[in-house]
Structure formats: structure tokens, C-alpha cells
Design a protein around this motif. Structure first.
Motif, mmCIF file in Angstrom:
data_model
loop_
_atom_site.group_PDB
_atom_site.id
_atom_site.type_symbol
_atom_site.label_atom_id
_atom_site.label_comp_id
_atom_site.label_asym_id
_atom_site.label_seq_id
_atom_site.Cartn_x
_atom_site.Cartn_y
_atom_site.Cartn_z
ATOM 1 N N CYS A 168 -76.626 -22.674 22.243
ATOM 2 C CA CYS A 168 -76.918 -24.616 22.747
ATOM 3 C C CYS A 168 -77.043 -25.398 23.949
ATOM 4 C CB CYS A 168 -75.635 -25.355 21.893
ATOM 5 S SG CYS A 168 -73.544 -24.770 22.847
ATOM 6 N N CYS A 224 -74.457 -26.226 25.639
ATOM 7 C CA CYS A 224 -73.534 -26.256 26.498
ATOM 8 C C CYS A 224 -73.236 -25.783 28.029
ATOM 9 C CB CYS A 224 -72.311 -26.314 25.570
ATOM 10 S SG CYS A 224 -72.278 -27.730 25.081
ATOM 11 N N CYS A 238 -70.409 -24.449 17.917
ATOM 12 C CA CYS A 238 -70.172 -24.544 19.185
ATOM 13 C C CYS A 238 -68.755 -25.594 18.369
ATOM 14 C CB CYS A 238 -71.054 -24.829 19.781
ATOM 15 S SG CYS A 238 -70.481 -25.539 21.622
ATOM 16 N N CYS A 266 -70.477 -29.121 20.699
ATOM 17 C CA CYS A 266 -71.648 -30.259 20.347
ATOM 18 C C CYS A 266 -72.154 -29.715 19.061
ATOM 19 C CB CYS A 266 -73.054 -29.555 21.244
ATOM 20 S SG CYS A 266 -73.019 -27.881 21.066
HETATM 21 ZN ZN LIG Z 1 -72.550 -26.585 22.508
#
Ligand SMILES: [Zn+2]
Length: 105
Positions: free
Chosen positions: A36, A38, A66, A69
Motif C-alpha cells: 500500500c 503507507c 493495513c 489505509c
Molecule cells: Zn496502508
């Protein structure tokens, strides 16, 4: 030297030599930029599908998401511990950053 690694309860536990050692719903911090956007993934494990030992390192293929997010999926095989002198030693998973092991081939 052989250690029995098994996934129990439909992916809820990793068992090592018939002891439940790693459970889903642990929160792990991952360095997995492909998972992702992040910087570090705040990953909550939801299930284990496979366990393997490469040399001495024990890794589980884990799906989850996650919590920052909401991205979900499988970040790869995550190292959770190692075999040392025939017995399992879990990593301090709450306090280290785990790095998925690259898939081979
Ligand atoms: Zn994330």
C-alpha cells in the motif's frame, strides 16, 4: 533436526511442534512498499495460508489488511521466527519491522 510446522483452525494459528505460537489478529509493522502507499504498513493479520522454513527462518503466507489505509491482500511471506538448535524462537513481532521475503521464481 525437524520441527513440525502446521496451520490450524482454518488459518488462525501457526503451530510449531504442536504448540500454538503465532495467532492472527496480531498487529505487525511491515516494510512492504508494494502492499500500500503507507511508509510502513500497520498490518493486521487475518489468516495464514501457508508456512515454510527456508533454512532456519520460519515464514507464513499471510493475508490481512493495513489498518491505516484499508488496503487488504497478501503482502507475501512474512518471517515470524526461526529454528535454533531444533527449537522455535519467535521474533519480537510487536517491536520490529517485518520485511516480506521475496517470492522466488
Ligand atoms: Zn496502508
Amino acid at each position: 533436526m525437524s520441527v513440525a510446522l502446521r496451520i490450524l483452525d482454518d488459518g488462525a494459528w501457526l503451530s510449531v511442534d504442536d504448540q500454538r505460537r503465532v495467532s492472527v489478529s496480531e498487529l505487525w509493522r511491515l516494510d512492504a512498499p508494494e502492499f500500500c502507499d503507507c511508509d510502513l504498513v500497520d498490518f493486521i493479520a487475518e489468516g495464514f495460508t501457508e508456512v515454510s522454513a527456508d533454512g532456519r527462518e520460519v515464514a507464513v503466507t499471510t493475508y490481512g489488511k493495513c489498518i491505516a489505509c484499508g488496503e487488504s491482500g497478501v503482502p507475501g511471506r512474512l518471517p515470524v521466527g526461526r529454528i535454533r538448535e531444533g527449537s522455535y524462537e519467535g521474533y519480537d513481532r510487536q517491536h520490529v519491522v517485518l520485511r516480506p521475503i521475496e517470492r522466488r521464481g
